[in-house]
Design a protein around this motif. Structure first.
Motif, mmCIF file in Angstrom:
data_model
loop_
_atom_site.group_PDB
_atom_site.id
_atom_site.type_symbol
_atom_site.label_atom_id
_atom_site.label_comp_id
_atom_site.label_asym_id
_atom_site.label_seq_id
_atom_site.Cartn_x
_atom_site.Cartn_y
_atom_site.Cartn_z
ATOM 1 N N ILE A 1 0.833 -1.195 0.000
ATOM 2 C CA ILE A 1 0.000 0.000 0.000
ATOM 3 C C ILE A 1 0.872 1.250 0.000
ATOM 4 O O ILE A 1 0.640 2.200 -0.738
ATOM 5 N N ILE A 6 -3.480 -6.912 -6.593
ATOM 6 C CA ILE A 6 -3.445 -5.521 -6.139
ATOM 7 C C ILE A 6 -2.172 -4.849 -6.632
ATOM 8 O O ILE A 6 -2.188 -3.718 -7.108
ATOM 9 N N TYR A 7 -1.036 -5.564 -6.537
ATOM 10 C CA TYR A 7 0.232 -4.983 -6.977
ATOM 11 C C TYR A 7 0.148 -4.563 -8.436
ATOM 12 O O TYR A 7 0.444 -3.418 -8.800
ATOM 13 N N SER A 26 -2.377 -4.028 -10.328
ATOM 14 C CA SER A 26 -3.319 -2.966 -10.665
ATOM 15 C C SER A 26 -2.865 -1.638 -10.076
ATOM 16 O O SER A 26 -3.126 -0.585 -10.653
ATOM 17 N N SER A 27 -2.143 -1.656 -8.952
ATOM 18 C CA SER A 27 -1.671 -0.381 -8.405
ATOM 19 C C SER A 27 -0.535 0.175 -9.261
ATOM 20 O O SER A 27 -0.433 1.375 -9.473
ATOM 21 N N ASN A 60 -2.203 1.580 -12.258
ATOM 22 C CA ASN A 60 -2.888 2.817 -11.864
ATOM 23 C C ASN A 60 -1.917 3.975 -11.805
ATOM 24 O O ASN A 60 -2.206 5.080 -12.270
ATOM 25 N N ARG A 61 -0.774 3.718 -11.205
ATOM 26 C CA ARG A 61 0.227 4.755 -11.020
ATOM 27 C C ARG A 61 0.766 5.254 -12.350
ATOM 28 O O ARG A 61 0.828 6.463 -12.595
ATOM 29 N N PRO A 110 -9.599 3.324 -6.994
ATOM 30 C CA PRO A 110 -8.709 2.372 -6.308
ATOM 31 C C PRO A 110 -9.357 1.828 -5.040
ATOM 32 O O PRO A 110 -9.128 0.695 -4.642
ATOM 33 N N GLN A 111 -10.202 2.667 -4.400
ATOM 34 C CA GLN A 111 -10.916 2.251 -3.201
ATOM 35 C C GLN A 111 -11.763 1.013 -3.485
ATOM 36 O O GLN A 111 -11.791 0.075 -2.695
ATOM 37 N N HIS A 115 -9.855 -2.117 -3.350
ATOM 38 C CA HIS A 115 -9.558 -2.602 -2.005
ATOM 39 C C HIS A 115 -10.782 -3.216 -1.353
ATOM 40 O O HIS A 115 -10.682 -4.216 -0.638
#
Lengths: 356, 356, 356, 356, 356
Positions: free
Chosen positions: C205, C283-284, C286-287, C290-291, E210-211, E214
């Motif tokens: 996170i 999650i990794y 997609s984050s 996203n970034r 992004p929320q 999660h």
């Protein structure tokens, strides 16, 4: 293909079980019935004109194979049913040409459903035809959906020419031979699919395109379809092996084990093709994205080199009164040198970083 | 590899069961047959010239191991079949060199099919050869497809030199020894694959490229192929353990349990490699996309810095009559200062945001 | 780790079964053997110098636990094998330190293989050591691979201090206690992994990077490895419960059920960690994307605002003779106003569309 | 749909088992009860006004089918329960209209739960209604949730018109007929879904959009729902076949085998649709990304061509005093030629590289 | 939650089995024990002060339910254990509050472990509490971990008010009632989760961020956790049904079948939620990428239109002496017309291609 089969079903919803409704495509050709009656020492072949003639063969000691092509003429089938004493549900299943392979024991006879595959069309799509086998004490009744051509020709030739031991053995061996012919045909189908998979694999490396994706998905769908035809077949054959029906002699068991082996091999190959196609999908997706990235990268690099150069040109395009560089004798060549240096420097930098 | 096996099959479609048709690659070398006849106190080795000579050994009390290399000469195999009284389906399976491992009990003898792997080629691809074992009362017949070299040399040495207890035990122990040799060989193959996986892993971190993807997929496909060879072997060995055939003595059971354990270990390792390769594929894909993103980001940042600067230059390149800045003494240096400030500001901003 | 185990195997390929070849890492420390002999009323502890001394304890009515550390000295192990009458295959398996957990009944004794995990290294990687247990009538022989330290200290303490009922119960209870100690240790290992998973989750996170991906994959691989150690253990314990061996008293069954429960719990936790790591990978990925998207978007917006402005500047940088705007008194300020309006308009538009 | 079912449950939490609480949607229509009493030679149909009248039929030798629509009136249901001696848990399950299909043997009667699907709404969503069947010695009690319309009309017609052998056979055959009607209806539902899948497939090729994605996901969810209704049905039917209840005559077994076959076919089709939808999702995602990539590529190419040209223009827009090109007579046309050459060269290069 | 459970375990590693160590969170409240003693004609309720008072009830003919809240006071629990003659392993499991649901038969009593879920916290996270049931001949001992509140209140009310038949039936019915209460509570929990899933689904369409990701992952993890609690429960209940323990009367079997059905329904719903969440993850990822693509596309289009226009402006900003266009009267307006045409042409082209 799947939807087609379903469409046919709804015609039947609500009718009592055993109602004879042909739910396949309407056909106009007459139903043909061929009788092959043989024993160790003789073999006669007749094309029946009146279906009732069957009855003659039913109780003869010789082995009789009645091969019927076409299930769209209900009258004819009803007569056959009466002649051989078939249960209404069997009759219904013969007409419902979207059955999965199965085996059912009705005491006097075994009812076996197979799917015979064809690969006749130009597009290479697999066509599928239902074959119902009725194995009685000394007769086998095979009812094909009636597409032209079948895979039983070699069995007929073997009986006619008394090749192998087929004439010496009983009706159960004949049934085995027919099942074996159907399964052997699967190998030919798989071979053709194998060729298409190989071709696709070459295309995948030489020239992948949206077309490739559709081909992969078509093949994947055919694999789903094939699997649906072959998986239950395994249970059918092992069911025949285990079944303590008086109709299947122990000596035939060894042959059924053989055809069971072949079925497993077909399933194995189908699964391998599925795995290969999944792998190809991965390669396709990643090669497409690699290609796009390569294009984007080179284009971005070009843009990136010229943007700073354009800025330099812009600077010396400004109209300030007081710009000493503009009056220098070597100002203009100096800017050129500068621009060339910047461009070369960036190219070298990109090359070092392996971005280009 | 898969398609190849299939191609061979279609030659046979339609023939009666038990028809002897060699469907492997045509070979011209002569079929060789070596006989190793041994008991606790003696051991003789002969290369048979006439295959009929086998018959001498069949009924001797000593243990006889007939090892045949090559299945492409049908006459020779037919003689062997007659000599040992093999079922036509067994003969057929010996010739169909694309069988999956299996065990079949024919009363007088057990028929076992194995796949012997080789890793001889330069490219590191796994080659596969079918080995058929016939375990009789006091003989073992092993029929190899006939690629040069096999994995049975250590067994031969043990018999010749009377090492271990092999000479003291029966034909079932010999069959076990041969299966054990095949399984032991799998460990060597897996080791080589392990080296390639490790190498690939290093490449993956140091220099991933489209080549890496193809290597991963090749290894994945080999794993599919290996799995197809090893999975059914497990059933074969456990089948031998459970089988209450008089041909397998109870004392051999403990050794079969051992080879079963090894088979499980091979399967475990294959599965682990598959999992590792899947993980590597994920890492590859994400490292490629990380790299592309890194390139794109830096390039975009450069472009983004120079675009506003170019605009500033453009503004002072306008030809309006009434542009007071143009006449200022320090107008030109001021614009330079402005541009440098904007550039530095953006760089700092990008650094803070960790975009660069 | 996997490849390592395989490498060792190839040394053995081709040897007769029961050949004693140590395939683990070579070690130079002497093999140590500790004997703990106890009954309800006494407990003596000896470090054996000559391994043959074991034989004294074998036939005593008291319970004897012979704990051997190190399997690299084949002579020592051969003596032990002779002393306790172990089967050559058992001896071989003791030396092959890459066995999966298993249980084998040799009549006089049960042979149990476990994997003892260690987490000693700094990097947090799990190390694994094979423990062989021989459960005889009144003795337990435990043979560890010989890494320094083991998980049996609490069991020793309990015997020495006569804590619990361990001294009152038989050798089967001792064997259970050792298995329980191994399984209890898994919980400690899982706890440490749990901490790493939690840490990773926080990193995911706060600051995800390529490093995170490698950590996730390392943990995933460790989970694969753990699973391989724990899954077969379940079968081992349930095998001990079910087995009608005279060596396991009924009263011990209740304890085995307990350790079985713990094994299931360990498996459950490993599966949960696997699921969590898969989720974290998602999650990794997609984050990260996203970034990158966020960066690209902002940069593209900046570029997009200045490109039209640059064009406006370019228009008034043209050198047409007849450009009335250029001569207007307020031409230059008007262009500024225009450019500011365009810029603000676009920013507002982007904000409305939530693109920025 | 799922959540809806759950919501209803919580009304009941904490009540003693057998508490009659209707947890479905409240309805105001009166519960209707139709009685169809028939034997081989007669058939009478009555709409019951007082539910207690049922009791007359219970002990008559003729077969009685009591069909109740609506479960929201608890008093009525309690009377029925008393009348037919139903267990409180059965009564509770009848009211809990979110049961999965199941069969329970209460000695005197079998309790069967089915889910009847409807496709009445305009949006094409599948609605689902619980049907409880109580099969007694000579009666069948069918309790529908009470949505208007059911799938039993053809069965009623067959009884009224004495079509097929339904009147000749017992209550178990009637129960089979009702189950068969429900399963036949699944084929119609699947057909409609098949049409939607086909339509979706065409849209996928002609004009994929975010809407397509939602349609695929809706169909996928319906497949999940259908699967939940059909999977347990398989066990219900095979449970009826196997069960050695005196309520099911052996002659009915053959019909149950038939309906079992149909259930398998429905499951097969649902699984095939699921596979097809997964394939369509893959195609959708890759076609969307192909399209975006195509757009981005062409736009980038355009930008890339004009950026160098703009730079050239920028160079000759510089205000250096000493720029000899500016004074050349053919300087301006030469720059045009240069720019045209650069543009054409890049276009050709891009075409060769197949980037455009 | 998982890690927490593990942490507690390591306190116990190495202790003899049956060691009573409370590994849950330390609590300071006193352990409370409530006794509900009832028969058909009476019902008394007592809060025990001295735990030894239990013993009075143990041998009374009336049914006694001893409900203990809190497991952190080991002395109290030891007394209970002695009082009811519980096995040390049972005592240990009661204290290890991270058990999976299980059932164990100790002859005199059945030991059942359940997990009671709570949803009290604001964040909506599920909390979980272990409930141990000891079912003896005429007593039920329920031991809760001791979080405030439980789900047994309706059972108490039913006993107190003599509602339903609970007072007439035995201790096994009481145990069933408690299990039923726990399972009924799962429906309430699932309902709340259902609401969150539905809310999430709306957010997914209206405003994904992004929320959302999660939230999806949190729900997914809760599903993993729920599954771990519910799956083994199925085996517990079916184990109670099958078990031929004298403690469970046949008449209770029918109720256990009912609670088994509910368990299956809970599992079904959990699986459905998992499938839905997977689908939502797919939709989320594709909607995010759709959005980004939409932004990038529009921005790129704008940039692409202005780049050629800027180039046109740049051309006429060149300072060539000999540029005839510059002197044309309508040169400037002509350039404007050209630029407008180019811009409109590109917009139209983009619209036709549906890129904008």
């Amino acid at each position: 293909m799947v939807r087609h089969a379903l469409k046919k079903r709804s015609k039947k919803a609500g009718l009592p079980p055993g109602s004879l409704v042909h739910i396949g495509d309407k056909k106009t050709e007459a139903v043909t019935a061929n009788v092959l009656d043989y024993a160790e020492d003789h073999c006669s072949e007749t094309a029946l004109i009146e279906i009732e003639q069957c009855i003659v063969y039913r109780d003869m000691p010789s082995i009789t194979w009645v091969d019927i092509e076409g299930v769209h003429d209900i009258q004819v089938l009803e007569k056959i049913g009466q002649c051989f004493g078939l249960h209404p549900l069997v009759m219904e299943d013969i007409l419902n040409t979207d059955q999965r392979p199965k085996i059912e024991d009705y005491g006097d006879y075994l009812y076996i459903v197979l799917r015979m595959l064809g690969n006749g069309s130009e597009s290479g799509d697999i066509s599928s035809e239902q074959v119902s086998l009725i194995l009685g004490k000394n007769f086998v009744l095979s009812i094909q959906e009636g597409a032209k051509g079948d895979v039983f020709e070699p069995v007929r030739t073997r009986i006619r020419s008394n090749k192998g031991q087929i004439r010496m053995l009983g009706a159960d061996y004949l049934a085995y031979s027919l099942i074996d012919a159907v399964v052997d045909n699967y190998f030919i189908i798989l071979e053709k699919i194998g060729e298409r998979v190989e071709l696709l694999e070459e295309t995948l490396i030489s020239d992948p395109g949206p077309q490739t994706l559709h081909l992969i998905h078509n093949l994947k769908r055919e694999m789903i379809y094939l699997r649906k035809s072959v998986w239950p077949l395994r249970e059918v054959v092992s069911g025949m092996q285990r079944r303590d029906s008086a109709l299947i002699r122990e000596s035939t068991g060894i042959y059924l084990r053989d055809v069971y082996d072949h079925t497993i091999q077909v399933i194995d190959t189908v699964e391998t093709f599925r795995d290969m196609l999944s792998g190809m999908l991965d390669i396709y997706l990643s090669s497409i994205s690699n290609r796009t990235n390569a294009v984007m990268k080179v284009l971005t690099v070009i843009a990136t080199i010229f943007i700073p150069l354009t800025w330099i040109a812009g600077v010396y395009g400004m109209n300030f009164k007081n710009m000493p560089e503009l009056s220098w004798v070597y100002g203009y060549p100096a800017v050129w040198v500068l621009m060339i240096f910047v461009a070369i420097g960036m190219v070298i930098y990109f090359k070092i970083k392996k971005w280009w």
